[in-house]
Design an enzyme around this catalytic site. Structure first.
Site, PDB file in Angstrom:
ATOM      1  N   ASN A 167       0.842  -1.195   0.000  1.00 23.23           N
ATOM      2  CA  ASN A 167       0.000   0.000   0.000  1.00 23.23           C
ATOM      3  C   ASN A 167       0.883   1.253   0.000  1.00 23.23           C
ATOM      4  O   ASN A 167       1.673   1.472   0.915  1.00 23.23           O
ATOM      5  CB  ASN A 167      -0.885   0.033   1.248  1.00 23.23           C
ATOM      6  CG  ASN A 167      -1.700   1.313   1.281  1.00 23.23           C
ATOM      7  OD1 ASN A 167      -2.612   1.490   0.480  1.00 23.23           O
ATOM      8  ND2 ASN A 167      -1.354   2.227   2.173  1.00 23.23           N
ATOM      9  N   GLU A 168       0.774   2.024  -1.045  1.00 22.29           N
ATOM     10  CA  GLU A 168       1.389   3.356  -1.110  1.00 22.29           C
ATOM     11  C   GLU A 168       2.881   3.355  -0.781  1.00 22.29           C
ATOM     12  O   GLU A 168       3.326   3.912   0.236  1.00 22.29           O
ATOM     13  CB  GLU A 168       0.639   4.317  -0.206  1.00 22.29           C
ATOM     14  CG  GLU A 168      -0.820   4.380  -0.585  1.00 22.29           C
ATOM     15  CD  GLU A 168      -1.599   5.440   0.161  1.00 22.29           C
ATOM     16  OE1 GLU A 168      -1.039   6.065   1.070  1.00 22.29           O
ATOM     17  OE2 GLU A 168      -2.772   5.625  -0.171  1.00 22.29           O
ATOM     18  N   GLU A 383      -8.751   3.410  -3.285  1.00 23.54           N
ATOM     19  CA  GLU A 383      -9.260   4.066  -2.071  1.00 23.54           C
ATOM     20  C   GLU A 383      -9.786   5.440  -2.495  1.00 23.54           C
ATOM     21  O   GLU A 383      -9.183   6.075  -3.356  1.00 23.54           O
ATOM     22  CB  GLU A 383      -8.157   4.303  -1.029  1.00 23.54           C
ATOM     23  CG  GLU A 383      -7.547   3.112  -0.385  1.00 23.54           C
ATOM     24  CD  GLU A 383      -6.508   3.495   0.673  1.00 23.54           C
ATOM     25  OE1 GLU A 383      -6.531   4.636   1.187  1.00 23.54           O
ATOM     26  OE2 GLU A 383      -5.636   2.657   0.946  1.00 23.54           O
TER      27      GLU A 383
HETATM   28  C1  GCO Z   1      -3.524   6.247   2.981  1.00 24.19           C
HETATM   29  C2  GCO Z   1      -3.768   4.933   3.515  1.00 24.19           C
HETATM   30  C3  GCO Z   1      -5.014   4.777   4.369  1.00 24.19           C
HETATM   31  C4  GCO Z   1      -5.560   6.062   4.953  1.00 24.19           C
HETATM   32  C5  GCO Z   1      -6.555   6.677   4.017  1.00 24.19           C
HETATM   33  C6  GCO Z   1      -7.062   8.024   4.531  1.00 24.19           C
HETATM   34  O1  GCO Z   1      -3.827   6.477   1.801  1.00 24.19           O
HETATM   35  O2  GCO Z   1      -2.987   7.062   3.722  1.00 24.19           O
HETATM   36  O3  GCO Z   1      -3.832   3.962   2.474  1.00 24.19           O
HETATM   37  O4  GCO Z   1      -4.566   3.912   5.366  1.00 24.19           O
HETATM   38  O5  GCO Z   1      -6.193   5.779   6.174  1.00 24.19           O
HETATM   39  O6  GCO Z   1      -5.957   6.895   2.788  1.00 24.19           O
HETATM   40  O7  GCO Z   1      -5.996   8.919   4.637  1.00 24.19           O
END
Ligand code: GCO
Length: 479
Positions: A167-168, A383
């Site tokens: 993730n990211e 997301e």
């Molecule tokens: C991010 C993460 C999430 C966050 C959501 C809200 O993008 O920072 O993937 O865990 O909680 O995006 O900021």
């Protein structure tokens, strides 16, 4: 577009991540993650001094959570798996409780007719790997991640068509690595300075992802598709000057090109990174370039997409006084979006996401798939969500549940995804609302609420908000 339909293969649902919703953070055999250390022991790391210890206790309440998703008609849930819940020390001995738990989570999803779209790593790096070798700034992490990821994929691939490795990765050395801890616990920042650690972390993150992806298709012959999830904002040049255009492109090089040029282009980092960072930017061997190139099956964008106008002035200002050491990109971001979009409170998830982001998302989807990475076959918005500033301070449940601005946000975001498909010809194949319910928002703690469902953190009751029904109603009209 009121009657326009989404493509047949479009998948949609809600998302979350293990540390943000599970609770049971030091129970049931789980080992500590970097976030247990950050939340408990690093001063000022979490604004409201909350932790992921309890949150919504999804670890114990997942059966009712999935029964409620079934009743609401949500077809896909995108959770993450806690690495230290499976391997408490990051590798070696396996925690049977953790394996049994996720066996049951997947079985419960399938029983409720909900498809899992699983993220393997969502920032909860096992703390033991920091203690042993510094985690993401050391090549050993590639083997240890491979060990964890292949264990999970082999166990659940029969139920999963969509895998996200990381993730990211853009938050490397920040949200999931050592930098914040390293300020207080030097042992956790085994590489001096944020810049070097950040780009070492990025390098091994990319190799860890690519090794799993190659195994998935070539050895395991998995049934699904695999990629990592990106985070970035949408920028447009402040003026028509070439300097502003260069500044914006530089920003995209640093934020998206860093991980996606190696995958979608020639297997190497963007030239602007090499020019700026020199030896601080690691180099790939020819074998590593071949491993990384083509290692994503589609593009995944966490599309919060604050929409900014920016340019060379911001770049120079931001680079010189960036609060993150060595963040040499950041073409800056104006306090006002272009085209006169109003910008609300700048709080994290603030109202600026409400007004400018939906249009920004549509423009970003086109920019990514036609200009930045034209070889991308399709793109998912993995997301998107909105946290109403001040929502956590509300006491009347009635007021809380009438989250009309979040409802408006989802309506306009989804309309823009439909417009991206039908007017711009972008092949958008999925969208997951963030989040299934209110949860632990990292540095903002429990005070920032992104949920489509309200969580009473005392009684642990979940209650769908108005936005959940707007979200569901939209899909009922366009599927
Ligand atoms: C991010 C993460 C999430 C966050 C959501 C809200 O993008 O920072 O993937 O865990 O909680 O995006 O900021």
């Amino acid at each position: 577009l009121s009657n326009a339909k989404l493509p047949e293969n479009f998948i949609w649902g809600v998302a979350s991540s293990a540390y943000q919703i599970e609770g049971a953070a030091n129970a049931e055999g789980k080992g500590p993650s970097i976030w247990d250390l950050l939340a408990h022991r690093v001063p000022n790391q979490v604004a409201d001094n909350t932790t992921g210890d309890v949150v919504a206790e999804h670890y114990y309440l997942y059966k009712q959570d999935f029964a409620r998703l079934k009743t609401l008609g949500v077809p896909v849930f995108s959770p993450s798996i806690s690495w230290p819940r499976i391997f408490p020390f990051g590798k070696g001995p396996i925690n049977g409780e953790g394996v049994h738990h996720y066996d049951d989570v997947v079985a419960e999803l399938v029983k409720n007719g909900i498809k899992p779209a699983i993220t393997l790593f969502h920032w909860d790096t096992p703390l033991a790997l920091f203690n042993e070798y510094g985690a993401w700034t050391d090549p050993q992490i590639v083997d240890d991640f491979f060990n964890f990821a292949t264990f999970i994929i082999q166990r659940y691939d029969q139920y999963v068509e969509t895998w996200f490795t990381i993730n990211e990765p853009q938050y490397c050395n920040w949200q999931y690595a050592s930098y914040p801890a390293g300020k207080y616990y030097p042992a956790y920042n085994n590489v001096t300075g944020g810049l070097e650690a950040r780009f070492l972390c990025g390098h091994y993150t990319l190799l860890a992802h690519a090794r799993v992806a190659k195994w998935y298709h070539e050895d395991f012959k998995g049934r699904g598709r695999i990629t990592f999830k990106n985070s970035a904002n949408y920028f447009e040049p402040n003026t028509t000057s070439s300097a502003d255009a260069v500044a914006v492109q530089r920003n995209y090089d640093f934020v998206l090109g860093w991980f996606n040029d190696p995958v979608w282009k020639d297997g190497d980092y963007p030239e602007s990174l090499r020019q700026t960072l020199g030896d601080t930017l690691p180099t790939f061997t020819d074998e590593e370039k071949a491993l990384v190139k083509g290692s994503c099956d589609f593009f995944a964008l966490d599309g919060y997409t604050s929409f900014y106008a920016s340019g060379i002035d911001d770049l120079e200002a931001c680079t010189s006084n960036s609060s993150y050491p060595g963040y040499p990109e950041c073409a800056g971001s104006q306090s006002t979006a272009p085209d006169g979009f109003p910008i609300g409170p700048s709080a994290d998830g603030g109202a600026n996401w409400l007004y400018s982001a939906p249009v920004g998302l549509r423009r970003f989807l086109k920019k990514i798939t036609t200009e930045l990475f034209p070889s991308v076959p399709d793109i998912m918005v993995t997301e998107f969500g909105f946290a109403e500033p001040g929502e956590a301070a509300l006491s009347s449940l009635n007021t809380i549940l009438w989250d009309l601005r979040r409802a408006d946000y989802y309506q306009s975001y989804l309309d823009n995804i439909l417009a991206s498909i039908h007017y711009d010809g972008v092949n958008v194949t999925g969208a997951f609302g963030w989040a299934i319910f209110d949860n632990f928002e990292w540095g903002s703690g429990l005070n920032t609420r992104f949920g489509l469902q309200y969580v009473n953190y005392t009684s642990l009751e979940r209650t769908p908000k108005a936005s959940m029904f707007t979200f569901l109603n939209w899909f009922s009209q366009h599927i």
